[in-house]
Enzyme design. Sequence first.
Site, PDB file in Angstrom:
ATOM      1  N   LYS A 196      18.237  47.102  53.339  1.00  0.00           N
ATOM      2  CA  LYS A 196      19.404  47.556  54.096  1.00  0.00           C
ATOM      3  C   LYS A 196      19.000  47.686  55.557  1.00  0.00           C
ATOM      4  CE  LYS A 196      22.891  51.215  54.473  1.00  0.00           C
ATOM      5  NZ  LYS A 196      23.373  52.488  53.917  1.00  0.00           N
ATOM      6  N   LYS A 249      21.859  44.089  52.347  1.00  0.00           N
ATOM      7  CA  LYS A 249      23.008  44.557  53.116  1.00  0.00           C
ATOM      8  C   LYS A 249      22.630  44.599  54.593  1.00  0.00           C
ATOM      9  CE  LYS A 249      26.159  48.489  53.648  1.00  0.00           C
ATOM     10  NZ  LYS A 249      26.461  49.887  53.278  1.00  0.00           N
TER      11      LYS A 249
END
Length: 325
Positions: A196, A249
Amino acid sequence: MNYPQVRPRRLRVNPTIRSLVRENTVSPADLIYPLFVKPGAGLRDEVPSMPGVFQLSLDQLDGEIQELKDLGISAVILFGIPPDKDAQGSGGFADDGIVQEAVRTIKAAHPDFYVITDVCLCEYTDHGHCGLLDKEGYVLNDPTLTLLAQVALSHTRAGADMVAPSDMMDGRVEAIRQALDSEGYINVPIMAYSAKYASGYYGPFRDAAGSTPSFGGRAQYQMDPANADEAIRETALDIGEGADIIMVKPALAYMDIISVLKSEFGHPTCAYNVSGEYAMVKAAAANDWIDEKKVVLETMLGFKRAGADLIITYHAKDVANWLKD
């Protein structure tokens, strides 16, 4: 052999042959739809920066889940908007928290529908960061792990099928796995936000979830967008700690990371097609600058081609409808 003996265009002549040799496909079963839930009744408030995405009160969930089921979408990931916030993010692990109540509401009406919950504190802290702070504003790693484990346990007790820690604290997968196993939830999987990044693509989500940090950013705990090898190290740690699914992400600017991680680990892999990616497409389509359907479906195929098995996307309903056609 070369041209004219070899003619790749032979396999592109008509839709039938193109379909027969197609290497990647997208189906509604690949998609996970994000839902934002909040207190109140009769509320379906559109997020201004995310056309077609709504903050929903609990009484709206039955119809929403039925619509998704009718489209062939079998899973959601829940994000909560609490009525109050504090420095510890206590609304995140309260038994009567908004996500916990949303899980119960969905499961009461649709017991077989798959519910994933985002495990983090940023929506619940008054400072908007993903963990406890020291006096200088540094996010404390190890004390935060205890709270994240409490969040995951509270979601699971409410009936969540899977938990997804998004905080990027070191050791959070292990802490959550141990907490779940200690209470007998050995079959509840963890989908870790393994890679992320501290990205600029999250702006509309922070509007939707009310999770904009009150100071600074999240670069002290989310990954540097310049780094790829670090994603391998982070993901190896998460898998070693018990992650059942890994996630990248954002997805659109990080398809190389999806590909690298899938190749390196062969682990079930999720791509999170984030809010800023969604908003850009919607804005361009609203101005007739792009063909929305063609661009979105091409993007979904890009995620699958890169190696994603699952896709979290705000486009899920549109994609499912387009695939019907």
